[in-house]
Design an enzyme around this catalytic site. Structure first.
Site, PDB file in Angstrom:
ATOM      1  N   HIS A  67       1.405  -1.085  14.820  1.00 18.49           N
ATOM      2  CA  HIS A  67       0.546  -1.912  15.435  1.00 18.49           C
ATOM      3  C   HIS A  67      -0.300  -2.769  14.606  1.00 18.49           C
ATOM      4  CE1 HIS A  67      -1.868  -2.842  19.205  1.00 18.49           C
ATOM      5  NE2 HIS A  67      -3.110  -2.845  18.413  1.00 18.49           N
ATOM      6  N   ASP A 123       4.336   1.939  17.486  1.00 17.21           N
ATOM      7  CA  ASP A 123       2.752   1.529  18.204  1.00 17.21           C
ATOM      8  C   ASP A 123       3.058   2.117  19.555  1.00 17.21           C
ATOM      9  OD1 ASP A 123       1.207  -0.132  19.349  1.00 17.21           O
ATOM     10  OD2 ASP A 123       1.809  -1.892  19.110  1.00 17.21           O
ATOM     11  N   SER A 142      -2.763  -7.564  20.897  1.00 16.37           N
ATOM     12  CA  SER A 142      -3.395  -6.217  21.219  1.00 16.37           C
ATOM     13  C   SER A 142      -4.349  -6.354  22.559  1.00 16.37           C
ATOM     14  CB  SER A 142      -4.195  -5.452  20.030  1.00 16.37           C
ATOM     15  OG  SER A 142      -4.395  -3.974  20.468  1.00 16.37           O
TER      16      SER A 142
END
Length: 384
Positions: free
Chosen positions: A309, A279, A183
């Site tokens: 995610h 996501d 991320s």
């Protein structure tokens, strides 16, 4: 007396059957989300987090985790930065003798205080150390809003420089370096490769990016619109907050060290990019893979369907998470060999699963669902 006993047993069996049926119906209902149906285990975990039935500090049940003696030393220490401050790092060092490859890991968490640190991502770091037999250094870079851009990028790059310079402290091989991040940490990992290139820094053998954020600019990606309501572990609100605090000046949004999607991507190390179907960052991660390929960088892009995610952090309870973690470890093991051979740039969608795995996932989803329903019921009873 015998008839009464039979009636009692039958009543108990009926109650158990109704409870099981109720759990199954509830779990199946949880798999229907705003953006469509998701696999039952994904639905259970999304519901659990959305309703705050589980928290980041909860331990995974032992049934899902392994046991045995650790093959690594763990050391927490502080390392100096160029501005006179220090940042924490956590080092996993193999107990086996000899020099070992060095992997720098950058945790996710939207660049913001309170969203992620080296503790919240420790399970991934431990697993990578075990699966790659490498020294893995988890970097706790400084966070916004106290420390906006470029502090996180400088901390991340300087940690890499420190690791190369002090490799002898943990029996590391400074000629075999890789960076990994998820991320926001995926953003930092690939930005570090840009900084190493631009500043004639350490030679990085490979980068592995797990569902990375690759641009702060307003790009019309379909996945951002479809999965940005927060139910899939990251929301538009959090992304906007990250941009507001991490890059408070709009000019920062186009900086190559915040938005590598638009950067000059020449002469960067080979990359593995993992994305998730549900996501908001999916499309920009896959677009970044295409951009790297355009600059003749060997790229392996791998999308995992049916997950959201952050799913690699849930590898202990999600087969897809374990599969992606294994793919990452295998990629790094190959990249850190002498003169590795790379296949042509590829994009794979991981969709199908073996029938037995599907059955196991469904059974585990019902078991987790039963636990969550029981936990909710107990909470309600004790609150009266």
């Amino acid at each position: 007396m015998l008839k009464q006993l039979k009636k009692f047993v039958l009543s108990c069996m009926m109650m158990i059957l109704l409870c099981v049926l109720g759990i199954m119906i509830t779990v199946e209902y949880w798999s229907h989300t705003e953006a469509g149906k998701v696999p039952v285990k994904t639905g259970v975990l999304l519901h659990a987090v959305d309703q705050r039935i589980v928290t980041s500090g909860m331990k995974v049940p032992k049934i899902f985790t392994g046991s045995g003696e650790s093959r690594f030393f763990r050391k927490d220490m502080m390392i100096p930065m160029s501005d006179g401050e220090e940042i924490p790092v956590r080092i996993y060092q193999p107990k086996a003798e000899g020099q070992h490859p060095i992997i720098l890991y950058y945790h996710g968490g939207a660049f913001l205080e309170g969203y992620g640190n080296i503790q919240t991502h420790d399970n991934i770091v431990r697993a990578l150390a075990s699966k790659t037999n490498s020294v893995v250094i988890s970097v706790e870079y400084r966070l916004a809003p106290t420390y906006p851009f470029p502090t996180a990028t400088e901390d991340s790059f300087q940690a890499l420089v420190w690791a190369e310079k002090h490799a002898d402290l943990f029996h590391g091989d400074p000629s075999k370096l890789a960076v990994v991040g998820d991320s926001a940490g995926g953003n930092l990992a690939t930005v570090v490769t840009l900084m190493a290139r631009d500043r004639n820094g350490p030679n990085i053998a490979a980068q592995a990016l797990l569902y990375p954020l690759t641009t702060f600019q307003d790009v019309p990606f379909a996945s951002r619109d479809s999965y940005d309501n927060g139910y899939y572990f990251i929301s538009r609100g959090v992304m906007e907050k990250a941009r507001e605090y991490y890059t408070p000046d709009e000019k920062m949004w186009s900086n190559p060290y915040t938005s590598p999607l638009d950067a000059n991507l020449e002469n960067l190390p080979p990359a593995l990019i993992i994305t998730a179907e549900f996501d908001p960052l999916r499309d920009e991660g896959e677009e970044y893979a295409k951009r790297l390929a355009q600059f003749d960088t060997p790229v392996t892009a791998s999308r995992y369907n049916g997950v959201m995610h952050g799913f690699v952090s849930l590898y202990e309870v999600m087969h897809r998470g374990k599969q992606a973690l294994n793919e990452t470890a295998t990629y790094l093991n190959t990249a850190l060999q002498e003169n590795p051979e790379y296949q042509p740039n590829s994009f794979t969608i991981n969709d199908e699963q073996p029938a037995l795995t599907k059955l196991q996932e469904r059974g585990e989803a019902y078991a987790i669902g039963a636990f969550l329903i029981g936990k909710q019921a107990f909470t309600m009873l004790t609150s009266w």
